[in-house]
Design a protein around this motif. Structure first.
Motif, mmCIF file in Angstrom:
data_model
loop_
_atom_site.group_PDB
_atom_site.id
_atom_site.type_symbol
_atom_site.label_atom_id
_atom_site.label_comp_id
_atom_site.label_asym_id
_atom_site.label_seq_id
_atom_site.Cartn_x
_atom_site.Cartn_y
_atom_site.Cartn_z
ATOM 1 N N VAL A 245 36.376 22.117 30.741
ATOM 2 C CA VAL A 245 35.882 21.073 30.021
ATOM 3 C C VAL A 245 34.367 21.985 30.746
ATOM 4 O O VAL A 245 33.729 22.193 31.989
ATOM 5 C CB VAL A 245 35.876 20.008 30.797
ATOM 6 N N LEU B 102 31.883 13.310 26.903
ATOM 7 C CA LEU B 102 32.992 14.093 27.550
ATOM 8 C C LEU B 102 34.228 13.740 27.978
ATOM 9 O O LEU B 102 35.150 13.570 28.468
ATOM 10 C CB LEU B 102 32.639 15.655 28.119
ATOM 11 N N ILE C 42 37.579 12.649 28.312
ATOM 12 C CA ILE C 42 38.980 13.115 28.843
ATOM 13 C C ILE C 42 39.598 11.445 29.374
ATOM 14 O O ILE C 42 41.094 11.459 29.279
ATOM 15 C CB ILE C 42 37.941 13.581 29.603
ATOM 16 N N PHE D 47 41.765 15.556 26.380
ATOM 17 C CA PHE D 47 42.089 16.963 26.652
ATOM 18 C C PHE D 47 42.974 17.186 27.436
ATOM 19 O O PHE D 47 43.680 16.797 28.920
ATOM 20 C CB PHE D 47 40.523 16.920 27.390
ATOM 21 N N GLN E 224 44.072 23.361 26.682
ATOM 22 C CA GLN E 224 42.928 22.963 27.134
ATOM 23 C C GLN E 224 43.532 21.896 28.503
ATOM 24 O O GLN E 224 44.690 21.292 28.341
ATOM 25 C CB GLN E 224 42.306 21.643 26.614
ATOM 26 N N ASP F 17 41.523 19.362 31.088
ATOM 27 C CA ASP F 17 40.309 18.809 31.494
ATOM 28 C C ASP F 17 39.922 18.639 33.524
ATOM 29 O O ASP F 17 38.730 18.152 33.788
ATOM 30 C CB ASP F 17 41.159 17.053 30.880
ATOM 31 N N ARG G 259 36.361 22.016 35.223
ATOM 32 C CA ARG G 259 35.356 21.993 34.877
ATOM 33 C C ARG G 259 34.185 22.640 34.930
ATOM 34 O O ARG G 259 34.119 22.601 36.239
ATOM 35 C CB ARG G 259 35.372 20.735 35.334
#
Length: 295
Positions: free
Chosen positions: A130, A146, A150, A155, A208, A210, A213
């Protein structure tokens, strides 16, 4: 959690290299390396690939390499981010290879998230994280959107993505070696998209995560629309190269070009250092980020 605790809790984790291609990044490369080193034992080596920098970038990297055993300086004379990326990935000695840009700020737990996601039980060969924005007038809105996604589980670990962007990605070295001969060395396409498509062509998937980051600079928003359109043409070129271009992709790429042109005056008026708008900046020289493709 300290780096020692990370090693003790997971002594059998796959080792992780992180590759950073750079060109004239003296302003931010030290912060980038510092944040990677702050990940502790979760990262085993940091490979900084200098792609013919003409400023102080090389000397800064060499200083870190001289004082930190895990930092390595690599010089790649062939101009183009694809060549720098390849040089770093080829030089990696670890089971997992992470990739970020010089303006990427990895967040706490980034490297641990990669190791856990691409662990022994993972069904994916690569992972995308992310990516938040900093140095952008839209950074707060972007983060809000975003974070909301989440919270809604958009994600989650079962989600597959079409591509992993170079600012925040990782791949199993075994997968890299499997597709290495299939990758294009064209400098007018996006090398991260090319890698992603090549992986999926042989049946490998990208997930993906989450908790993986980072923040990346939003200064590309200040890039003049004509220059930015070249950046988006590289997306069209790589899709055509792999014969996967369709009207949906074309529409999204063209839409992104239009949105950028509409947002450009806002970026032009934004003082990135003081995080405020200044009307006089509209008449100054436009900066923006260096585009990582040649057209």
């Amino acid at each position: 959690m300290t780096s020692t605790e990370q090693s003790t809790e997971n002594p059998h984790r796959n080792k992780l290299s992180v590759v950073v291609p750079v060109f004239n990044e003296e302003a931010g490369i030290a912060d980038c390396i510092d944040r990677l080193l702050a990940q502790g034992d979760a990262i085993d080596e940091v490979l900084i690939v200098d792609n013919n920098s003409t400023d102080r970038t090389a000397s800064i990297i060499k200083r870190y390499a001289g004082s930190h055993e895990k930092v390595r300086y690599i010089f790649e004379p062939r101009q183009g981010v694809v060549h720098a990326r390849n040089a770093g990935f080829d030089a990696s000695s670890c089971e997992l290879v992470g990739r970020i840009d010089a303006d990427t700020r990895v967040q706490t737990g980034w490297a641990t998230a990669i190791s856990e996601f691409l662990g022994p039980n993972s069904t994916h060969c690569a992972v995308a994280g992310v990516t938040y924005l900093f140095e952008s007038p839209f950074s707060r809105v972007h983060r809000f959107v975003l974070d909301r996604q989440i919270r809604r589980g958009k994600f989650n670990h079962d989600r597959r993505v079409l591509a992993a962007t170079g600012a925040n990605m990782a791949v199993k070295r075994s997968a890299w070696l499997e597709v290495r001969k299939n990758l294009s060395e064209r400098t007018d396409i996006h090398e991260d998209m090319d890698l992603s498509i090549c992986l999926q062509k042989i049946g490998l998937t990208i997930g993906q995560c989450d908790s993986m980051r980072v923040e990346t600079s939003g200064r590309r928003g200040e890039t003049p629309p004509r220059e930015y359109s070249k950046y988006n043409r590289a997306s069209e070129s790589v899709l055509r190269l792999h014969n996967v271009m369709n009207w949906r992709f074309k529409f999204l790429i063209r839409l992104d070009t239009v949105v950028h042109a509409l947002a450009w005056p806002i970026y032009r008026a934004y003082n990135f250092e003081q995080e405020r708008f200044e009307f006089r900046r509209l008449f100054g020289k436009s900066q923006g980020r260096i585009m990582p493709v040649n057209q």
